[in-house]
Design an enzyme around this catalytic site. Structure first.
Site, PDB file in Angstrom:
ATOM      1  N   ARG A  94       0.852  -1.196   0.000  1.00  0.00           N
ATOM      2  CA  ARG A  94       0.000   0.000   0.000  1.00  0.00           C
ATOM      3  C   ARG A  94       0.890   1.250   0.000  1.00  0.00           C
ATOM      4  O   ARG A  94       1.941   1.279   0.662  1.00  0.00           O
ATOM      5  CB  ARG A  94      -0.885  -0.031   1.254  1.00  0.00           C
ATOM      6  CG  ARG A  94      -1.873   1.107   1.409  1.00  0.00           C
ATOM      7  CD  ARG A  94      -2.953   1.060   0.386  1.00  0.00           C
ATOM      8  NE  ARG A  94      -4.095   1.902   0.750  1.00  0.00           N
ATOM      9  CZ  ARG A  94      -5.020   2.284  -0.125  1.00  0.00           C
ATOM     10  NH1 ARG A  94      -4.923   1.930  -1.403  1.00  0.00           N
ATOM     11  NH2 ARG A  94      -6.053   3.008   0.251  1.00  0.00           N
ATOM     12  N   THR A 368      -9.012   0.701  -9.997  1.00  0.00           N
ATOM     13  CA  THR A 368      -8.296  -0.408  -9.375  1.00  0.00           C
ATOM     14  C   THR A 368      -8.364  -1.627 -10.309  1.00  0.00           C
ATOM     15  O   THR A 368      -9.002  -1.590 -11.348  1.00  0.00           O
ATOM     16  CB  THR A 368      -8.906  -0.669  -7.964  1.00  0.00           C
ATOM     17  OG1 THR A 368      -8.848   0.532  -7.222  1.00  0.00           O
ATOM     18  CG2 THR A 368      -8.267  -1.768  -7.190  1.00  0.00           C
ATOM     19  N   GLU A 407      -3.904   8.218  -4.207  1.00  0.00           N
ATOM     20  CA  GLU A 407      -4.391   7.419  -3.076  1.00  0.00           C
ATOM     21  C   GLU A 407      -4.475   8.240  -1.786  1.00  0.00           C
ATOM     22  O   GLU A 407      -5.151   7.829  -0.838  1.00  0.00           O
ATOM     23  CB  GLU A 407      -3.427   6.240  -2.876  1.00  0.00           C
ATOM     24  CG  GLU A 407      -4.095   4.947  -2.517  1.00  0.00           C
ATOM     25  CD  GLU A 407      -4.713   4.215  -3.699  1.00  0.00           C
ATOM     26  OE1 GLU A 407      -5.933   4.033  -3.675  1.00  0.00           O
ATOM     27  OE2 GLU A 407      -3.988   3.816  -4.628  1.00  0.00           O
ATOM     28  N   SER A 439      -7.736   1.213   3.020  1.00  0.00           N
ATOM     29  CA  SER A 439      -8.178   0.716   1.717  1.00  0.00           C
ATOM     30  C   SER A 439      -9.413  -0.163   1.879  1.00  0.00           C
ATOM     31  O   SER A 439      -9.768  -0.564   2.991  1.00  0.00           O
ATOM     32  CB  SER A 439      -7.032  -0.101   1.101  1.00  0.00           C
ATOM     33  OG  SER A 439      -7.481  -0.819  -0.024  1.00  0.00           O
ATOM     34  N   SER A 440     -10.049  -0.470   0.758  1.00  0.00           N
ATOM     35  CA  SER A 440     -11.149  -1.447   0.759  1.00  0.00           C
ATOM     36  C   SER A 440     -10.781  -2.695  -0.036  1.00  0.00           C
ATOM     37  O   SER A 440     -11.636  -3.562  -0.252  1.00  0.00           O
ATOM     38  CB  SER A 440     -12.393  -0.831   0.114  1.00  0.00           C
ATOM     39  OG  SER A 440     -12.832   0.264   0.859  1.00  0.00           O
ATOM     40  N   GLY A 459     -13.249  -1.545  -7.499  1.00  0.00           N
ATOM     41  CA  GLY A 459     -14.549  -0.892  -7.287  1.00  0.00           C
ATOM     42  C   GLY A 459     -14.628  -0.016  -6.062  1.00  0.00           C
ATOM     43  O   GLY A 459     -15.725   0.198  -5.540  1.00  0.00           O
TER      44      GLY A 459
HETATM   45  N1  GLY Z   1      -8.266   3.194  -3.653  1.00  0.00           N
HETATM   46  C1  GLY Z   1      -9.167   2.131  -3.457  1.00  0.00           C
HETATM   47  C2  GLY Z   1      -8.867   1.316  -2.255  1.00  0.00           C
HETATM   48  O1  GLY Z   1      -7.757   1.311  -1.790  1.00  0.00           O
HETATM   49  O2  GLY Z   1      -9.699   0.651  -1.732  1.00  0.00           O
END
Ligand code: GLY
Length: 564
Positions: A94, A368, A407, A439-440, A459
């Site tokens: 990340r 993504t 981000e 993040s997701s 998404g």
């Molecule tokens: N930028 C999308 C995520 O990290 O979930």
């Protein structure tokens, strides 16, 4: 009755902890968002690479052929399972906030967010993690030299390739932002405008950057020529990166989140992604209901109510585990889920404002990319990669071909300040120097005695609800073609609205859900691009599926390198 208890505890242990896979599927499968990336993975498997080398090839090729979704200027999470010893690990690549980052960096004098600043241009970019992750995968898990696994990506960036409709649509949507940066416009546009069909995207600088990474590994990106060019370009464009930021960047290996839903072992992302925690919390809430027996409106209602509560906890509690203590054990415990279930009614919804306070979730880019791989030995990779919005910050660092992420917008950019709902929170995910933004991303493995699934999707904040719907579909016995195709709906606590894909709800479902008190909103277009694999050990079959909404390619058999 101590004996049976001990036996069941032992069986539970065997179930919940990695089991060494003695025999692989004797075939390989790859599902990715672009045919050339899937082919790159097979090319590397054919050259003697394993799933981890193939993951390098697919990640790097996606950076070249799907620049709207991920890239060397971004980051991601690679969930790995090594067949020989059953080791399961997340490589956390990340992005991190630059060391000069601070809480107010996207606020005006009155403390209001200047949205554009965290979305477009060099200031929006976190320190990339993807190159470090690829170097780490090659060094620790792969069989081939990094340069070899980067071969297909170097070839496609050097010789170019004909872009497809997805590229043209994505460029059109970000045309203005790309036009603002000459180095970006030069690469991704044609005479400063959205290219016509048939356009060949050639990225010579990116090829040279990939070669330096392949030749010198981690230092080939984070030090030397590439690092110097990146920092120069960012500083010239009002960014705040330093050489120290790049020199200090390191991936982190983290233990995945483990959980169980109706006999399915679930392996998913830990913080700094909220994916695994929200997924498990929602599944724990749902585990007490018989979703297969209730009518379809009640089924949807219960899923929505579970998502509402799990996403609320995401906003309230979660952030980078190197900076804050995430209460993951509590959030994923069965007792906690039982407590949350108490306030769920089947005859009406409970509005989000009636749950205790949390911040409005940070908006997340809906781009993504995700890919899934299994090799003949049974090594597994589920990886979700991101540069956040489509084409990230739209800023290419001149002379590198590297498109930077935006981000930083995944942080809560104005914590402590009331949002439009009058709620305050988000401190766990506030901006701090060197911190990873929440993040997701939810790359996930599912495992029963016979069935192994590898899946994930892009998404933004909807990633987790998409994976949840796929897990429920897996639990009901369906295969990957069904997981990637099912109509999607989503609730994320705030805004208090159920979003659904056009066609996902019929008139009866809409009437029924509205009667229960839900506010519904159809999305402008379908969303997600799920890539999934299913290995059924009982009958020896291997299936792979690519989301029909995207242009990806899923191939389940290593018979021959696909000709593309
Ligand atoms: N930028 C999308 C995520 O990290 O979930």
């Amino acid at each position: 009755m101590p004996k049976p208890i001990r036996l069941s505890a032992f069986l539970l242990y065997l179930f919940l902890f990695p089991v060494i896979s003695l025999a692989g599927p004797h075939q390989a499968a790859i599902a990715s968002a672009h045919p050339l990336a899937t082919a790159a993975g097979f090319e590397i498997l054919e050259q003697g690479g394993n799933a981890f080398d193939a993951a390098i090839a697919v990640s790097a090729t996606l950076a070249v052929v799907e620049p709207s979704g991920s890239g060397l200027g971004g980051g991601g999470f690679w969930l790995l399972k090594r067949a020989k010893d059953g080791k399961e690990i997340i490589v956390d690549g990340r992005e991190k906030a630059p060391l000069a980052a601070h809480e107010d960096m996207y606020l005006d004098a009155q403390g209001n967010p200047i949205t554009q600043l965290s979305l477009d241009g060099a200031r929006a970019a976190g320190i990339p993690g993807l190159p470090a992750a690829l170097a780490h995968l090659a060094k620790k898990y792969g069989r081939l030299p990094l340069l070899k696994s980067l071969g297909p990506a170097i070839r496609h960036s050097e010789s170019g390739f004909e872009v497809g409709d997805s590229y043209l649509t994505a460029v059109k949507a970000r045309e203005k932002a790309l036009q603002a940066y000459p180095a970006s416009a030069e690469i991704f546009l044609d005479q400063n405008a959205t290219p016509k069909p048939g356009f060949r995207l050639v990225q010579k600088d990116l090829a040279a950057t990939l070669r330096r990474l392949g030749g010198s590994g981690h230092a080939g990106f984070y030090r030397g020529e590439t690092a110097a060019k990146l920092v120069d370009a960012v500083l010239k464009a009002d960014g705040i990166w330093t050489r120290e930021d790049l020199e200090k960047y390191k991936i982190v290996e983290r233990r995945p989140m483990l959980g169980e839903y109706r006999g399915i072992r679930i392996v998913s992302t830990p913080p700094p992604s909220s994916g695994g925690v929200v997924l498990l919390e929602a599944l724990n809430i749902l585990a007490a209901y018989d979703l297969e027996s209730v009518d379809t409106i009640t089924r949807k209602h219960l899923i929505i109510e579970a998502l509402r509560r799990a996403y609320r906890d995401r906003d309230l509690y979660m952030g980078d585990p190197d900076f804050i203590k995430n209460p993951v054990n509590r959030l994923t415990s069965q007792d906690y889920a039982a407590g949350l279930r108490v306030a769920i009614r089947t005859d009406r919804t409970l509005p989000s404002e009636n749950l205790s306070d949390a911040a409005s979730p940070a908006l997340q880019g809906d781009n993504t990319s995700h890919f899934s791989i299994i090799d003949r030995q049974g090594n597994q990779v589920a990886a979700t990669l991101s540069i956040n919005q489509s084409f990230g910050s739209a800023f290419v660092a001149e002379g590198t071909g590297v498109l930077l992420n935006d981000e930083m917008d995944d942080f809560a950019v104005s914590p402590g300040k009331p949002n439009s709902y009058g709620l305050v929170g988000g401190n766990a995910n506030k901006i701090e120097p060197g911190k990873r933004m929440l993040s997701s991303m939810t790359p996930t493995f599912l495992q029963t005695k016979d069935r192994i699934a590898i899946l994930g999707t892009p998404g933004g904040s909807r990633i987790i609800s998409m994976v949840l719907l796929a897990v429920l579909d897996f639990a009901e016995g369906h295969g990957p073609q069904s997981w990637v195709s099912i109509g999607r709906f989503h609730h994320q606590y705030l805004p208090d609205v159920v979003e659904y894909e056009p066609g996902a709800f019929g008139a009866e479902a809409i009437r029924g859900l509205e009667k229960l008190g839900h506010k519904l909103k159809a999305t402008a277009k379908p969303y997600g691009d799920m890539q999934a694999i299913l290995w059924d050990k009982a009958n020896g079959s291997l299936e792979a599926a690519s989301d029909p909404r995207g242009e990806g390619l899923a191939i389940p058999i290593l018979a021959k390198k696909p000709v593309l």
